[in-house]
Design a protein around this motif. Sequence first.
Motif, mmCIF file in Angstrom:
data_model
loop_
_atom_site.group_PDB
_atom_site.id
_atom_site.type_symbol
_atom_site.label_atom_id
_atom_site.label_comp_id
_atom_site.label_asym_id
_atom_site.label_seq_id
_atom_site.Cartn_x
_atom_site.Cartn_y
_atom_site.Cartn_z
ATOM 1 N N THR A 1 0.698 -1.177 0.027
ATOM 2 C CA THR A 1 0.035 -0.090 -0.019
ATOM 3 C C THR A 1 0.792 1.245 0.131
ATOM 4 O OG1 THR A 1 0.059 0.110 2.406
ATOM 5 C CG2 THR A 1 -1.840 -1.151 1.211
ATOM 6 N N SER B 1 4.120 0.324 -2.642
ATOM 7 C CA SER B 1 3.573 -0.336 -4.110
ATOM 8 C C SER B 1 4.534 0.366 -5.077
ATOM 9 C CB SER B 1 2.013 0.241 -4.272
ATOM 10 O OG SER B 1 1.833 1.608 -4.369
ATOM 11 N N ALA C 1 4.517 3.539 -12.092
ATOM 12 C CA ALA C 1 3.855 3.263 -10.971
ATOM 13 C C ALA C 1 3.066 4.391 -10.337
ATOM 14 C CB ALA C 1 4.357 2.119 -10.295
ATOM 15 N N SER C 2 3.955 5.443 -10.216
ATOM 16 C CA SER C 2 3.461 6.541 -9.245
ATOM 17 C C SER C 2 2.329 7.138 -10.109
ATOM 18 C CB SER C 2 4.457 7.479 -9.545
ATOM 19 O OG SER C 2 6.078 7.116 -8.919
ATOM 20 N N TYR D 1 -0.880 4.866 -9.263
ATOM 21 C CA TYR D 1 -1.263 4.981 -8.243
ATOM 22 C C TYR D 1 -1.818 6.317 -7.568
ATOM 23 C CZ TYR D 1 0.734 0.267 -8.043
ATOM 24 O OH TYR D 1 1.212 -1.046 -8.413
ATOM 25 N N TYR E 1 -0.196 9.354 -7.990
ATOM 26 C CA TYR E 1 0.955 10.294 -7.471
ATOM 27 C C TYR E 1 1.564 11.105 -8.929
ATOM 28 C CZ TYR E 1 0.678 7.635 -3.125
ATOM 29 O OH TYR E 1 0.305 7.001 -2.093
ATOM 30 N N LYS F 1 -0.472 14.313 -4.698
ATOM 31 C CA LYS F 1 -1.283 13.436 -5.167
ATOM 32 C C LYS F 1 -2.028 14.246 -6.463
ATOM 33 C CE LYS F 1 -3.195 10.213 -3.354
ATOM 34 N NZ LYS F 1 -3.255 8.936 -3.539
ATOM 35 N N SER G 1 -5.465 9.497 -11.360
ATOM 36 C CA SER G 1 -4.620 8.217 -11.519
ATOM 37 C C SER G 1 -4.428 8.292 -13.107
ATOM 38 C CB SER G 1 -5.418 6.806 -11.308
ATOM 39 O OG SER G 1 -4.641 5.717 -11.794
ATOM 40 N N TYR H 1 2.845 0.531 -18.106
ATOM 41 C CA TYR H 1 2.479 0.153 -16.595
ATOM 42 C C TYR H 1 1.864 -1.143 -16.602
ATOM 43 C CZ TYR H 1 0.541 -0.592 -12.005
ATOM 44 O OH TYR H 1 0.222 -1.316 -10.717
#
Length: 393
Positions: free
Chosen positions: A60, A64, A124-125, A128, A130, A153, A156, A162
């Motif tokens: 999490t 992650s 991935a950032s 998720y 970010y 933040k 997504s 990805y």
Amino acid sequence: MEMTVMNKEDTISRRQFLKKAGSTVILLAVGGVLFRAYAQGVFHTGKGPAYELWKDENATGLTSIVHAAVLASNPHNSQPWFFHVSDTTIDLYADKSRHLGPIDPFYREMYIGLGCAIENMMLASKAYGYNPTLSYFPDPLNDTYVAKFSFTKQSSEVSPLYTAIRERHTNRGAYDATIEIPKEHQTAWQKELEDPITLSLFTSKKEKQFISQSITDATQAFISTKVLSQETNKWFRQSWDDLQSYRDGITLDAQGESFFIRFFGKILPPLDNESSDQFWLKATKNRHTDTAYGYGVLSVSTSNHLVENIQLGRVWQRIHLQATNQGIGMHPLNQLNEMADFETHSKSQPHFTSLLDQITIPKGQKAKFIFRYGYPSIEAKPSPRRSIESIIV
């Protein structure tokens, strides 16, 4: 003198006994083989703790993102990284205890692998939610402090690259060189480049013959150099227990061999270094180079610049992820670069350096990374990965 008379019933009984005894011996032998096969992981390829990170994640937050990082391509599956995670940042460090020594005297391959991890982290950032800010080498005096990520933040953004992270594996098996790869696929790879990285593709018979022979000759020289042979064999995990314990290195399952070869390779005694070297040389000559549809060469503008090597790694990771989505296999073949680096570092005659310079690339560039590509004839198997807990400090 007394004589023992054997009647017909006794004869049948003895025959039955011998038959049953023989069957028992056979069953015990088969049972022993099957037990050995089970203990060596023949029937659970890609399973166990060493492969858990390839499955759906349960990490999490920012952890992650680290999870995605460790699934990246890296040299000899050495996984030369560790991380520090806070509430809003991730620091990436080079783990030089996992350096390949004389194989990689200028740390070219190590930093390329770290670049691959960085690219997975960037993808991935955004997936998720970010927004990552990346800075290379935040402390100019510490070349092990490779990158700092700061996060805010955002909504997504899931890139097709990805979604390929968990499907991407190096495919060392045979390719079907007769199946043509669409031009638009290869054009898509070019779109993943960033300055100063260039990509040159070679598909003609003459070009492939030269690169194939150069790679094969470099492999022969590599295994004939004791210090290089010893280092590469140090990373080969021949037992299932070692594989699950170390969770790194080169495995038989990931070599692109048939089930038959993998079965007997696991149940028979481990190969010595010389036999292992010859196995690799044969695979390089008869499978890797002979079945390549084409070769790709990634180049940079300088001989050994850490940031450029990281950028090259990021580009390579994106290209490999693209190819994964296209159903195309890719496999780094860096023996020629490794021998050229070894020559430079040891001040030897620049034979392989000269061969590398003969590969046609843009003027002023240095060929730093070679890979083969084509439609695979066999599904690639995953390589082991160390646990998240072991790489976060």
